[in-house]
Scaffold this active site. Structure first.
Site, mmCIF file in Angstrom:
data_model
loop_
_atom_site.group_PDB
_atom_site.id
_atom_site.type_symbol
_atom_site.label_atom_id
_atom_site.label_comp_id
_atom_site.label_asym_id
_atom_site.label_seq_id
_atom_site.Cartn_x
_atom_site.Cartn_y
_atom_site.Cartn_z
ATOM 1 N N PHE A 101 0.865 -1.184 0.000
ATOM 2 C CA PHE A 101 0.000 0.000 0.000
ATOM 3 C C PHE A 101 0.896 1.226 0.000
ATOM 4 O O PHE A 101 1.553 1.540 0.987
ATOM 5 C CB PHE A 101 -0.933 0.055 1.204
ATOM 6 C CG PHE A 101 -1.854 1.252 1.141
ATOM 7 C CD1 PHE A 101 -2.985 1.225 0.351
ATOM 8 C CD2 PHE A 101 -1.555 2.409 1.841
ATOM 9 C CE1 PHE A 101 -3.814 2.332 0.258
ATOM 10 C CE2 PHE A 101 -2.376 3.516 1.754
ATOM 11 C CZ PHE A 101 -3.514 3.481 0.967
ATOM 12 N N ASP A 152 9.507 2.825 1.821
ATOM 13 C CA ASP A 152 8.346 3.651 2.125
ATOM 14 C C ASP A 152 8.100 3.561 3.627
ATOM 15 O O ASP A 152 7.548 2.579 4.122
ATOM 16 C CB ASP A 152 7.135 3.146 1.334
ATOM 17 C CG ASP A 152 5.859 3.939 1.627
ATOM 18 O OD1 ASP A 152 5.842 4.707 2.612
ATOM 19 O OD2 ASP A 152 4.880 3.763 0.886
ATOM 20 N N LYS A 188 3.266 11.667 6.988
ATOM 21 C CA LYS A 188 2.415 11.514 8.168
ATOM 22 C C LYS A 188 2.958 12.224 9.399
ATOM 23 O O LYS A 188 2.814 13.426 9.539
ATOM 24 C CB LYS A 188 2.137 10.032 8.425
ATOM 25 C CG LYS A 188 1.250 9.392 7.344
ATOM 26 C CD LYS A 188 0.732 8.059 7.758
ATOM 27 C CE LYS A 188 -0.069 7.384 6.642
ATOM 28 N NZ LYS A 188 -1.286 8.080 6.258
#
Length: 415
Positions: free
Chosen positions: A158, A243, A272
């Site tokens: 994802f 990631d 984030k």
């Protein structure tokens, strides 16, 4: 469409008839796109690890906005930095320079050791940027023939939901109705170093991987996998791109998850918690050789690297470092997972995690469990139907974790 005058507020009789929570949910469902299935709690304010709904009920946040608020909600130091910067300048675009961008870039270098950074806004934008940079590096530095570059990714990945990213997703729903898809990607099993070795060709520019797969349900690869994959990439002049948008900045008990195996990726993607939940900030960190392929006009963002974002992110990083949030995550994560593993329930398949990033995989649908936990004052979210993730802010206290564990046990035993 005829213009209408916007009301300043909704009439009180509507609130009283429906209840404020139901009324706001109705408005969102009526006027908003149904691209999420949120729990029916309407948050009005938050502080630290606690959030409060419009009816005044309090909940322990065990999701932390998918790890975007590792520092806790509305951290006063980050809030102060945001307010201070808001009084000065918030946006200049990159047509001009600003005084916060160079300082933030230096902070990133000092913290991570990477020579350069390309700043964006959302995590998805950072992944897209990394893909573009990897391809251009492949052509300009590695010498891959034009338009032949390949990027290898993993099953259950994802990395976002743009067209290019869902082109290599293995989740059917993310792809359904959005084709045709982009070429140039190979998918291999997650955690299989031999598969990576086999998939690499002279046209392979990069290997993109989450050190721990969050959306897939906190899937942790076998010990040694990342180190072996990194060595394979090095031996074939392939960029190893990590990631760490969710796993980074303290979540797994280290500043970054790749540190658990003693490697340093060629490319690091962050987002984030980089801004503590106050602002969307993301970045691609790598060497001068890699980012040096980008020249003026190749790539950009109106908001990427804006002074507000940089000021907020600088304060966010200081909180992570100075409040030792990675160490807290390691210590409290061990406590939490050990306590959860004491729960005796036939519905539990596995409890796994690293740091304060833990998943409970169930034999039963997870959504009703999350709804029951909400009624007990705990907010968490299901993924892949039968998995619950727990990722509270890293400032959480031991007593609050144990309080949550007791209620999780009660709910699971009542299934």
């Amino acid at each position: 469409m005829a213009a209408t005058v916007l009301q300043q507020d909704t009439p009180h009789d509507t609130h009283e008839a429906l209840g404020l929570t139901a009324h706001l949910i109705q408005l969102e469902d009526q006027y908003g796109t149904h691209n999420y299935k949120p729990l029916d709690v309407v948050v009005e304010r938050a502080e630290g690890v606690w959030v409060y709904d419009v009816e005044g009920r309090r909940y322990l946040d065990c999701l932390a906005a998918y790890s975007a608020v590792n520092q806790g909600h509305c951290h006063p130091r980050i809030l102060s930095a945001m307010i201070e910067q808001a009084h000065k300048v918030t946006l200049t675009s990159r047509a001009f320079r600003n005084d916060q961008l160079p300082r933030f870039l230096e902070d990133l270098h000092n913290l991570t050791g990477y020579e350069m950074a390309l700043l964006m806004n959302s995590g998805t934008e950072a992944v897209e940027s990394a893909l573009k940079v990897a391809r251009k590096w492949g052509y300009k530095v590695k010498g891959i023939p034009a338009n032949q570059a390949e990027i290898i990714v993993c099953t259950n990945n994802f990395h976002g939901r743009t067209i290019s990213i869902i082109s290599f997703s293995t989740e059917d729903q993310y792809r359904d109705g959005f084709g045709p898809f982009l070429s140039g990607f190979k998918v291999i099993p997650f955690g299989d170093a031999a598969a990576l070795r086999t998939a690499i060709t002279p046209n392979t520019a990069a290997f993109l991987v989450e050190p721990i797969q969050g959306e897939a349900g906190v899937l942790i690869p076998p010990d040694g996998y990342l180190a072996e994959a990194f060595a394979i990439c090095k031996g074939n002049k392939v960029l190893f791109m990590a990631d760490e948008i969710q796993s980074g900045l303290g979540r797994t008990g280290k500043l970054f998850a790749y540190e658990h195996e003693g490697i340093t990726p060629d490319v690091l993607i962050v987002g984030k918690a980089l801004a503590g939940g106050f602002y969307p900030v993301s970045g691609v960190l790598t060497s001068r050789e890699v980012l040096g392929v980008i020249t003026p006009g190749d790539h950009g963002s109106t908001f990427g690297g804006n002074p507000m974002a940089c000021a907020v992110a600088r304060a966010s990083l200081k909180v992570i470092v100075e409040e030792h949030l990675a160490d807290r995550s390691a210590e409290l994560g061990t406590l939490f997972i050990n306590r959860l593993r004491q729960i005796n329930s036939p519905h539990i398949i596995e409890i796994r995690g690293r740091g304060l990033w833990i998943a409970i995989e169930l034999t039963t649908p997870a959504r009703p469990i999350c709804e029951a936990l909400m009624r007990e004052g705990i907010l968490c979210k299901e993924t892949h139907d039968n998995i619950i993730r727990f990722a509270p802010p890293l400032i959480i206290e031991k007593e609050e974790l144990l309080w949550a564990a007791d209620r999780i046990e009660e709910v699971l035993k009542a299934v």
